[in-house]
Enzyme design. Structure first.
Site, mmCIF file in Angstrom:
data_model
loop_
_atom_site.group_PDB
_atom_site.id
_atom_site.type_symbol
_atom_site.label_atom_id
_atom_site.label_comp_id
_atom_site.label_asym_id
_atom_site.label_seq_id
_atom_site.Cartn_x
_atom_site.Cartn_y
_atom_site.Cartn_z
ATOM 1 N N ASP A 1 0.850 -1.185 0.000
ATOM 2 C CA ASP A 1 0.000 0.000 0.000
ATOM 3 C C ASP A 1 0.882 1.229 0.000
ATOM 4 O OD1 ASP A 1 -3.279 0.222 0.931
ATOM 5 O OD2 ASP A 1 -2.075 2.054 0.843
ATOM 6 N N GLY B 1 -26.791 1.677 0.198
ATOM 7 C CA GLY B 1 -25.695 2.637 0.218
ATOM 8 C C GLY B 1 -24.407 1.867 0.132
ATOM 9 N N CYS C 1 -20.093 0.446 -2.885
ATOM 10 C CA CYS C 1 -20.154 -0.377 -4.103
ATOM 11 C C CYS C 1 -21.405 -0.146 -4.933
ATOM 12 C CB CYS C 1 -20.024 -1.842 -3.731
ATOM 13 S SG CYS C 1 -18.503 -2.182 -2.830
ATOM 14 N N ARG D 1 -19.535 5.030 3.828
ATOM 15 C CA ARG D 1 -19.589 5.581 2.472
ATOM 16 C C ARG D 1 -21.029 5.525 1.952
ATOM 17 N NH1 ARG D 1 -15.146 2.184 -0.534
ATOM 18 N NH2 ARG D 1 -15.887 0.646 0.979
HETATM 19 C C1 UGA Z 1 -22.077 -5.436 -2.415
HETATM 20 C C2 UGA Z 1 -22.424 -6.797 -3.027
HETATM 21 O O1 UGA Z 1 -23.470 -7.419 -2.256
HETATM 22 C C3 UGA Z 1 -21.200 -7.711 -3.033
HETATM 23 O O2 UGA Z 1 -21.517 -8.945 -3.675
HETATM 24 C C4 UGA Z 1 -20.079 -7.008 -3.808
HETATM 25 O O3 UGA Z 1 -18.897 -7.783 -3.838
HETATM 26 C C5 UGA Z 1 -19.776 -5.674 -3.129
HETATM 27 O O4 UGA Z 1 -20.971 -4.870 -3.116
HETATM 28 C C6 UGA Z 1 -18.707 -4.991 -3.915
HETATM 29 O O5 UGA Z 1 -18.954 -4.599 -5.056
HETATM 30 O O6 UGA Z 1 -17.566 -4.948 -3.451
HETATM 31 P P1 UGA Z 1 -21.766 -4.566 0.110
HETATM 32 O O7 UGA Z 1 -21.548 -3.203 -0.474
HETATM 33 O O8 UGA Z 1 -20.847 -5.061 1.176
HETATM 34 O O9 UGA Z 1 -21.713 -5.680 -1.050
HETATM 35 O O10 UGA Z 1 -23.221 -4.539 0.726
HETATM 36 P P2 UGA Z 1 -24.596 -5.314 0.503
HETATM 37 O O11 UGA Z 1 -24.726 -6.397 1.485
HETATM 38 O O12 UGA Z 1 -24.775 -5.641 -0.934
HETATM 39 O O13 UGA Z 1 -25.620 -4.174 0.911
HETATM 40 C C7 UGA Z 1 -25.705 -2.979 0.123
HETATM 41 C C8 UGA Z 1 -26.785 -2.071 0.635
HETATM 42 O O14 UGA Z 1 -28.063 -2.595 0.306
HETATM 43 C C9 UGA Z 1 -26.800 -1.842 2.139
HETATM 44 O O15 UGA Z 1 -26.963 -0.456 2.377
HETATM 45 C C10 UGA Z 1 -27.989 -2.632 2.619
HETATM 46 O O16 UGA Z 1 -28.563 -2.076 3.777
HETATM 47 C C11 UGA Z 1 -28.928 -2.510 1.422
HETATM 48 N N1 UGA Z 1 -29.918 -3.584 1.319
HETATM 49 C C12 UGA Z 1 -29.536 -4.879 1.170
HETATM 50 C C13 UGA Z 1 -31.269 -3.270 1.347
HETATM 51 O O17 UGA Z 1 -31.655 -2.089 1.472
HETATM 52 N N2 UGA Z 1 -32.183 -4.277 1.221
HETATM 53 C C14 UGA Z 1 -31.821 -5.569 1.071
HETATM 54 O O18 UGA Z 1 -32.723 -6.434 0.960
HETATM 55 C C15 UGA Z 1 -30.464 -5.881 1.049
#
Ligand code: UGA
Length: 439
Positions: free
Chosen positions: A30, A263, A266, A336
């Site tokens: 890094d 949010g 990603c 984020r």
């Molecule tokens: C997401 C993807 O799920 C991963 O597969 C991917 O690798 C990652 O982005 C990435 O691109 O690195 P992540 O950002 O850790 O993962 O979070 P998620 O679990 O996908 O949740 C994203 C958002 O959706 C959160 O704010 C969560 O509260 C919201 N969410 C999730 C909902 O509002 N409703 C749901 O039913 C599920």
């Protein structure tokens, strides 16, 4: 094998520690000396369940080391994972590729032996081919310095589990360098032996798998949130609707929870970058719907602010509002593009006095939004509140006693922005409860 992992954020630190757990010798790289110093002493600069133990374990075992030197990285290994961030550009919706580009520009001049740079970062389709040409041009090894693309699908909060036992592996291979597949198969020998499926494909398909997966997940969430809007117009209940849909195995119940929306670092930026890239490629119409997915998502935040105003008698000016949750989702300290903090900041701008609690993300939140007040407990945040807004569904909020909270607030009014609290028991304790998409 000897591997380097360049970039030690959520993705890179997890990948480095998990590769050491799989038995490889790993050098994490890094450009930030403070981050490297912390990692060397087994400390993580962010919260991810189980990861600090794994980093400490392999720093101690000697299989995981860290450096700021690209020269050392090139001397150490011939497989280099690129795990740096691709945030949204400051001047538009596209991805900012400066960190990915910098990895290739900085590492390539040191590559004197045949080597593989394996991209894991989420990039616009076409990036791997461009980097491949640039690498061959800059590396003393010439065309023997190769690119492969191996997108990452880990979720924050489950990063270790997702890396050690992924749903699938995707290898984007240059047809001119078929030998890179065998190297990746060796890196992932353990999960492959456990039966993890692998898709071996070309660069553009591998890049698209990642952006398509995140676009699908975002669309699923916005779909159910669009249904929530319709439910609100008809007094229907989106959680029962979602449950009924979930029994259709073609639809499935995961990522079908209506609430304040998605949010994080990603989904929001990935759908914007995907759409921007499709525009550049002349395929903008194909992804125009992602603009609507984004708009539905952001409207949920407007809805919470409007509900807060309604519950406070028309405006929140001068009112005390408790916000439960600051992280973009539970089991993370990542703020984020956090819907919770966005709503908290908007309420503050409308004149409310906002007190935020989160079990893990307060330090990050304080730095980003110094204008908000912060409390070290959910009850402390609720002290004297005219309204409580629940925006990140940490398990500890579900175990709160509604009677005990009612005793400390000035008015028992609750917005459940995640539809995760047991509304009947809160109502039984005298609360006015407003969920999203439910009567
Ligand atoms: C997401 C993807 O799920 C991963 O597969 C991917 O690798 C990652 O982005 C990435 O691109 O690195 P992540 O950002 O850790 O993962 O979070 P998620 O679990 O996908 O949740 C994203 C958002 O959706 C959160 O704010 C969560 O509260 C919201 N969410 C999730 C909902 O509002 N409703 C749901 O039913 C599920």
């Amino acid at each position: 094998m000897r591997l380097t992992v360049i970039g030690t954020g959520y993705l890179g630190a997890t990948h480095a520690a998990c590769m050491a757990e799989l038995g490889h010798e790993v050098l994490g790289v890094d450009v930030e000396p403070d981050r490297i110093a912390a990692l060397r002493s087994g400390r993580l600069p962010f919260y991810e369940p189980g990861l600090d133990e794994l980093v400490a374990k392999h720093v101690a075992s000697g299989r995981l080391r860290f450096t700021t030197s690209y020269q050392e990285a090139a001397a150490f290994a011939d497989v280099h994972f690129c795990c740096v961030g691709t945030p949204q550009r400051a001047d538009g919706d596209g991805a900012d590729l400066r960190y990915v580009d910098a990895v290739v520009e900085t590492l390539a001049p040191f590559l004197e032996r045949p080597a593989i740079v394996v991209g894991k970062s989420t990039v616009p389709v076409g990036t791997a081919a461009r980097l491949s040409a640039r690498l061959a041009e800059l590396a003393p090894a010439g065309a023997a310095a190769r690119i492969a693309w191996n997108p990452e699908f880990l979720r924050e909060g489950y990063a270790v589990e997702d890396t050690l036992r992924p749903d699938r592996l995707v290898f984007g291979i240059d047809p001119a360098a078929p030998g890179t597949e065998a190297v990746l198969r060796e890196v992932y020998a353990t999960p492959l032996a456990e039966g993890v499926p692998v898709v071996v494909t070309d660069f553009p398909t591998a890049e698209l798998v990642k952006t398509a997966a995140n676009a699908f997940l975002a669309t699923k969430i916005s779909f159910i949130n669009a249904m929530a809007e319709v439910c609100e117009a008809t007094d229907a209940d989106v959680t029962e609707l979602s449950r009924a849909l979930s029994f259709d195995t073609r639809i499935g119940g995961r990522f079908l929870n209506a609430g304040v929306g998605f949010g994080g670092g990603c989904l929001p930026k990935d759908i914007r970058a995907f759409r921007a890239r499709a525009e550049e490629l002349g395929a903008g119409r194909a992804l125009a719907f992602l603009g609507e997915v984004d708009a539905i998502n952001l409207r949920r935040r407007d809805r919470v602010v409007a509900l807060a105003e309604e519950l406070c008698g028309g405006e929140v000016t001068g009112r005390r509002v408790a916000v439960w949750g600051a992280a973009f989702k539970p089991e993370s300290d990542d703020i984020r593009d956090s819907p919770a903090l966005d709503v908290a900041a908007r309420l503050r701008r409308r004149g409310a006095q906002v007190s935020v609690h989160d079990p893990r993300a307060l330090d990050n939140a304080r730095k980003r939004y110094p204008e908000l007040d912060y409390a070290t407990g959910a009850l402390a945040a609720a002290q004297g509140a005219d309204l409580v807004v629940h925006l990140t569904e940490w398990a500890e909020y579900r175990t709160l006693d509604p009677h005990a909270v009612a005793e400390v607030v000035s008015a028992p009014r609750l917005i459940d922005g995640r539809n995760a609290l047991d509304a009947p028991s809160w109502r039984a304790a005298g609360w006015t409860v407003r969920p999203l998409g439910r009567p």
